[in-house]
Design a protein around this motif. Structure first.
Motif, PDB file in Angstrom:
ATOM      1  N   ARG A 266       0.851  -1.192   0.000  1.00  0.00           N
ATOM      2  CA  ARG A 266       0.000   0.000   0.000  1.00  0.00           C
ATOM      3  C   ARG A 266       0.885   1.239   0.000  1.00  0.00           C
ATOM      4  NH1 ARG A 266      -5.084   1.960   0.814  1.00  0.00           N
ATOM      5  NH2 ARG A 266      -5.344   3.724   2.250  1.00  0.00           N
ATOM      6  N   LEU A 267       0.593   2.178  -0.885  1.00  0.00           N
ATOM      7  CA  LEU A 267       1.420   3.364  -1.012  1.00  0.00           C
ATOM      8  C   LEU A 267       1.301   4.254   0.220  1.00  0.00           C
ATOM      9  CD1 LEU A 267       1.575   2.326  -3.935  1.00  0.00           C
ATOM     10  CD2 LEU A 267       1.491   4.696  -4.691  1.00  0.00           C
ATOM     11  N   LEU A 268       2.398   4.932   0.525  1.00  0.00           N
ATOM     12  CA  LEU A 268       2.482   5.835   1.669  1.00  0.00           C
ATOM     13  C   LEU A 268       2.960   7.199   1.189  1.00  0.00           C
ATOM     14  CD1 LEU A 268       2.727   6.585   4.727  1.00  0.00           C
ATOM     15  CD2 LEU A 268       5.015   5.560   4.669  1.00  0.00           C
ATOM     16  N   VAL A 269       2.241   8.246   1.584  1.00  0.00           N
ATOM     17  CA  VAL A 269       2.684   9.617   1.331  1.00  0.00           C
ATOM     18  C   VAL A 269       2.961  10.255   2.684  1.00  0.00           C
ATOM     19  CG1 VAL A 269       2.097  11.878   0.381  1.00  0.00           C
ATOM     20  CG2 VAL A 269       1.386   9.791  -0.816  1.00  0.00           C
ATOM     21  N   ALA A 270       4.215  10.628   2.909  1.00  0.00           N
ATOM     22  CA  ALA A 270       4.652  11.155   4.204  1.00  0.00           C
ATOM     23  C   ALA A 270       5.180  12.567   4.037  1.00  0.00           C
ATOM     24  CB  ALA A 270       5.734  10.249   4.791  1.00  0.00           C
ATOM     25  N   GLY A 271       4.687  13.481   4.868  1.00  0.00           N
ATOM     26  CA  GLY A 271       5.098  14.875   4.794  1.00  0.00           C
ATOM     27  C   GLY A 271       6.129  15.218   5.856  1.00  0.00           C
ATOM     28  N   ASN A 272       7.338  15.528   5.434  1.00  0.00           N
ATOM     29  CA  ASN A 272       8.408  15.947   6.346  1.00  0.00           C
ATOM     30  C   ASN A 272       8.438  17.469   6.395  1.00  0.00           C
ATOM     31  OD1 ASN A 272      10.745  16.326   7.836  1.00  0.00           O
ATOM     32  ND2 ASN A 272      12.124  15.724   6.182  1.00  0.00           N
TER      33      ASN A 272
END
Length: 248
Positions: free
Chosen positions: A3-9
Motif C-alpha cells: 500500500r502506497l504511503l505519502v509522508a510529509g516531512n
C-alpha cells in the motif's frame, strides 16, 4: 500488494497555528487511496498526537536519540516520541548525515531503538550529484543500507520503510526522472532480496526529492516506488493533498 504511503516531512518549519490548520485540512480530506503520515517538528508533536489520536493519519518524528534516557541535554528518546503518539521516526535523512555528521552506524543504532519500541523506522538513503555523476550512486546507497541489511533480523523489516532521496533533488526543484528513480528503487529491492524475497516484496520504498502534485502520479506509477517522502510540498495542504490524490 504494498500500500502506497505519502509522508510529509515538515523539517524546521511551521507554527502552532499552521500545524493545526494543516492537520485540519488533511483530516477533512479523508484520503482513502493511500496511507498518510506527517512529521512535524518536535514542539508540535504532542498537540499533533492528540489531534491524530483517532485518525487514520500517522504521526512521525524527524529524529531520535540513540539513548533511552539520561544526561543527554537536548535529545529526545524513542519512548518519549511514542508517549506523545508517534508511530514512525525518520532516520538517516541526508540533512542529518551532512549537517550533523550522522554515520551509518548511528543510523543503525537509531533504527534498532525504534524497532525495539515497536515503531516504524523510515530510513533515508541517497547520493549526492557528484556521486551520481561519478557513477557511484548505487555503491553509495548500498553502503548506506549495508549495516541494516547485515544486522536486522528478517522479521524486523516489517517495521522498516526505505526512503530513497537523491541529495541533488532535495529542495532544489530538480527531480529524478521516473526512470532514474525506478532504476534505483529496483536496485534497493534487489538488496532487500538478499535478506529474503518476502522482505523484498513487502518493504515499502518511497521516493523523495522535490515531489509535487504535478509529478507524483508519474513517479508513483513506477512498479518499485511505493509513495513519497515529501518536503516543501507538504507545507501546503492543497499541494500535499494533490500528491495523495494523484494515486489512482
Amino acid at each position: 500488494m504494498r500500500r502506497l504511503l505519502v509522508a510529509g516531512n515538515w523539517k524546521m518549519n511551521a507554527s502552532s497555528s499552521m500545524a493545526e490548520a494543516l492537520l485540519s485540512d488533511i483530516l477533512t480530506a479523508d484520503i482513502q487511496s493511500c496511507d498518510v503520515a506527517v512529521f512535524p517538528p518536535f514542539p508540535y508533536l504532542a498537540a499533533a498526537g492528540v489531534r491524530l489520536s483517532n485518525a487514520a493519519v500517522q504521526l512521525g518524528a524527524q529524529n531520535c536519540a540513540t539513548a533511552d534516557s539520561g544526561a543527554y541535554t537536548g535529545e529526545v528518546s524513542v519512548a518519549m516520541l511514542q508517549d506523545v503518539g508517534c508511530q514512525l521516526v525518520l532516520v538517516g535523512h541526508s540533512e542529518r548525515r551532512a549537517l550533523f555528521h550522522e554515520t551509518d552506524a548511528v543510523v543503525l543504532a537509531k533504527t534498532e531503538k525504534i524497532l525495539a519500541q515497536d515503531m516504524t523506522a523510515v530510513v533515508c538513503v541517497g547520493e549526492t550529484l557528484e556521486q551520481r555523476q561519478s557513477g557511484n550512486a548505487e555503491l553509495i546507497v548500498k553502503q548506506q543500507l549495508s549495516a541494516l541489511l547485515h544486522q536486522l533480523k528478517e522479521a524486523q523489516w516489517s517495521q522498516v520503510v526505505i526512503a530513497y532521496e537523491p541529495v541533488w533533488a532535495i529542495g532544489t526543484g530538480e527531480t529524478a526522472t521516473p526512470e532514474q528513480a525506478q532504476q534505483m528503487h529496483a536496485f534497493i529491492r534487489s538488496l532487500l532480496a538478499g535478506v529474503s524475497q518476502k522482505v523484498a516484496d513487502e518493504t515499502r520504498v518511497l521516493y523523495g526529492g522535490s515531489v509535487k502534485a504535478a509529478n507524483a502520479a508519474e513517479l508513483f506509477a513506477q512498479p518499485d516506488i511505493d509513495g513519497g517522502l515529501v518536503g516543501g510540498a507538504s507545507l501546503t495542504a492543497e499541494e500535499f493533498l494533490g500528491i495523495c490524490r494523484s494515486i489512482g
